[in-house]
Motif scaffolding. Structure first.
Motif, PDB file in Angstrom:
ATOM      1  N   THR A 190      48.868  30.422  31.053  1.00 22.25           N
ATOM      2  CA  THR A 190      49.166  30.249  32.477  1.00 22.25           C
ATOM      3  C   THR A 190      50.491  29.500  32.626  1.00 22.25           C
ATOM      4  O   THR A 190      51.041  28.992  31.652  1.00 22.25           O
ATOM      5  CB  THR A 190      48.053  29.455  33.186  1.00 22.25           C
ATOM      6  OG1 THR A 190      47.823  28.221  32.473  1.00 22.25           O
ATOM      7  CG2 THR A 190      46.759  30.245  33.245  1.00 22.25           C
ATOM      8  N   ALA A 191      50.991  29.447  33.867  1.00 24.14           N
ATOM      9  CA  ALA A 191      52.282  28.789  34.117  1.00 24.14           C
ATOM     10  C   ALA A 191      52.083  27.280  34.159  1.00 24.14           C
ATOM     11  O   ALA A 191      51.943  26.685  35.223  1.00 24.14           O
ATOM     12  CB  ALA A 191      52.881  29.293  35.426  1.00 24.14           C
ATOM     13  N   VAL A 192      52.096  26.642  32.992  1.00 22.14           N
ATOM     14  CA  VAL A 192      51.780  25.219  32.906  1.00 22.14           C
ATOM     15  C   VAL A 192      53.023  24.326  33.008  1.00 22.14           C
ATOM     16  O   VAL A 192      52.953  23.208  33.509  1.00 22.14           O
ATOM     17  CB  VAL A 192      50.995  24.905  31.606  1.00 22.14           C
ATOM     18  CG1 VAL A 192      51.859  25.123  30.384  1.00 22.14           C
ATOM     19  CG2 VAL A 192      50.439  23.482  31.637  1.00 22.14           C
ATOM     20  N   LEU A 193      54.183  24.798  32.536  1.00 17.62           N
ATOM     21  CA  LEU A 193      55.403  24.001  32.651  1.00 17.62           C
ATOM     22  C   LEU A 193      55.871  24.004  34.104  1.00 17.62           C
ATOM     23  O   LEU A 193      55.784  25.023  34.788  1.00 17.62           O
ATOM     24  CB  LEU A 193      56.493  24.560  31.749  1.00 17.62           C
ATOM     25  CG  LEU A 193      56.195  24.557  30.249  1.00 17.62           C
ATOM     26  CD1 LEU A 193      57.302  25.270  29.489  1.00 17.62           C
ATOM     27  CD2 LEU A 193      56.024  23.133  29.729  1.00 17.62           C
ATOM     28  N   GLN A 194      56.386  22.879  34.567  1.00 18.78           N
ATOM     29  CA  GLN A 194      56.773  22.788  35.981  1.00 18.78           C
ATOM     30  C   GLN A 194      58.047  21.970  36.170  1.00 18.78           C
ATOM     31  O   GLN A 194      58.148  20.835  35.715  1.00 18.78           O
ATOM     32  CB  GLN A 194      55.652  22.151  36.801  1.00 18.78           C
ATOM     33  CG  GLN A 194      55.930  22.108  38.295  1.00 18.78           C
ATOM     34  CD  GLN A 194      54.771  21.507  39.069  1.00 18.78           C
ATOM     35  OE1 GLN A 194      54.648  20.291  39.150  1.00 18.78           O
ATOM     36  NE2 GLN A 194      53.926  22.357  39.622  1.00 18.78           N
TER      37      GLN A 194
END
Length: 329
Positions: A190-194
């Motif tokens: 999933t898109a975990v880096l932000q």
């Protein structure tokens, strides 16, 4: 079980009564409202617009049985859509648009705004797709999905270029001033880096820090692993620390292979048996768990006592500059 059955039966009845009450107070029928809106759209807009989800918007706030909510969309490009409230009776009798609240724009003006926003964002989406990067926009965030694992340089270059392009069109984009980029690379499901940005109303978006997306499934796994390791570490100490609810995560933007989970601690007490009570307990220390966000492996642990804490925000602002790696660029 009986109560659930009764509730299931009563909800449709209540909704029906609510709708009937609106009609009793002079509310226009839903079918007539739909016909009125269709005629209005045809006469007052340049595009072929359709609508869906037409619902009576009568409540204690407006007390207008003729107020409806609806979603307008472009029939040629359905992705171009926006919500609308309108007084069906006023529209039918005076060919006038009354939307309630502070909205004074015409439907055509609202369409023009949404259409411009869509075209600008679509241009960015198409350009990144050619590079093997999928881009999806929301009002508060955008999600980037890399087909191949990017180097730190490519990841930063992609974000820098995207932010610069968004800033060029900032006055035309329908996006929050506090905008986040959630990034998914092959190591994560999933898109975990932000990447977090901030902006004043008339200023450009500026990168604030790189962290983790708390809404991602991968984040939940990382959080569970860090909490387990922290609890084990604290049990080995002579001092009776307990985990305070306040925490923050920063990512090393030189490598994206290291992050730090900063967790406040308070002294354990038999009375601190609920989340509310633990959140109100005085902070007495902070623990730094440096870890690999891909493997959850703890690299090193540091614990520092805190005598007086002015505020969480002032601490985050100070500690960010004292970390052994950069959190933005």
């Amino acid at each position: 079980m009986k109560n659930i059955i009764y509730i299931t039966i009563l909800i449709p009845i209540a909704l029906a009564c609510f709708s009937s009450c609106a009609r009793l107070f002079g509310g226009m029928s839903k079918d007539k409202a739909a016909k009125t809106l269709s005629q209005y759209l045809e006469q007052h807009t340049k595009q072929k617009l359709g609508f869906t989800n037409l619902t009576r918007f009568w409540n204690e706030g407006n007390m207008n049985p003729n107020m409806f909510s609806v979603e307008i969309f472009d029939e040629q490009t359905p992705e171009i859509r926006f919500g609308l409230h309108f007084d069906a009776k006023l529209m039918n009798e005076k060919d006038s648009l009354k939307q309630g609240g502070f909205q004074t724009q015409s439907i055509q003006e609202q369409y023009n705004e949404v259409e411009t926003d869509y075209r600008i964002k679509q241009g960015m989406i198409v350009d990144l797709k050619k590079q093997g990067i999928a881009l999806d926009f929301d009002y508060y965030s955008a999600q980037l999905r890399f087909k191949n694992t990017p180097t730190p340089e490519r990841l930063k270059e992609t974000l820098t270029t995207l932010i610069a392009r968004m800033n060029t069109h900032k006055s035309d984009l329908l996006s929050s001033n506090y905008f986040e980029f959630n990034i998914q690379t092959p190591p994560y499901s999933t898109a975990v880096l932000q990447a977090k940005t901030t902006s004043e109303e008339n200023e450009h978006w500026k990168l604030n820090s790189f962290s983790l997306n708390t809404q991602a499934e991968d984040y939940k796994l990382i959080e569970k692993s860090i909490e387990k390791e922290t609890t084990y570490y604290l049990k080995q100490l002579d001092h009776p620390y307990q985990i305070h609810p306040a925490s923050k995560v920063y990512v090393n933007t030189d490598t994206f292979k290291e992050a730090v989970w900063i967790q406040f601690l308070s002294d354990a007490s038999e009375t601190d048996d609920t989340l509310v009570k633990r959140s109100m307990a005085p902070v007495t220390a902070v623990i730094f768990q440096y870890f690999n966000p891909e493997t959850y492996h703890i690299i090193r642990t540091e614990l520092t006592p805190i005598a007086n804490l002015d505020s969480f925000e002032s601490y985050w602002k100070t500690i960010k500059t004292e970390l052994p790696f950069p959190t933005h660029w």
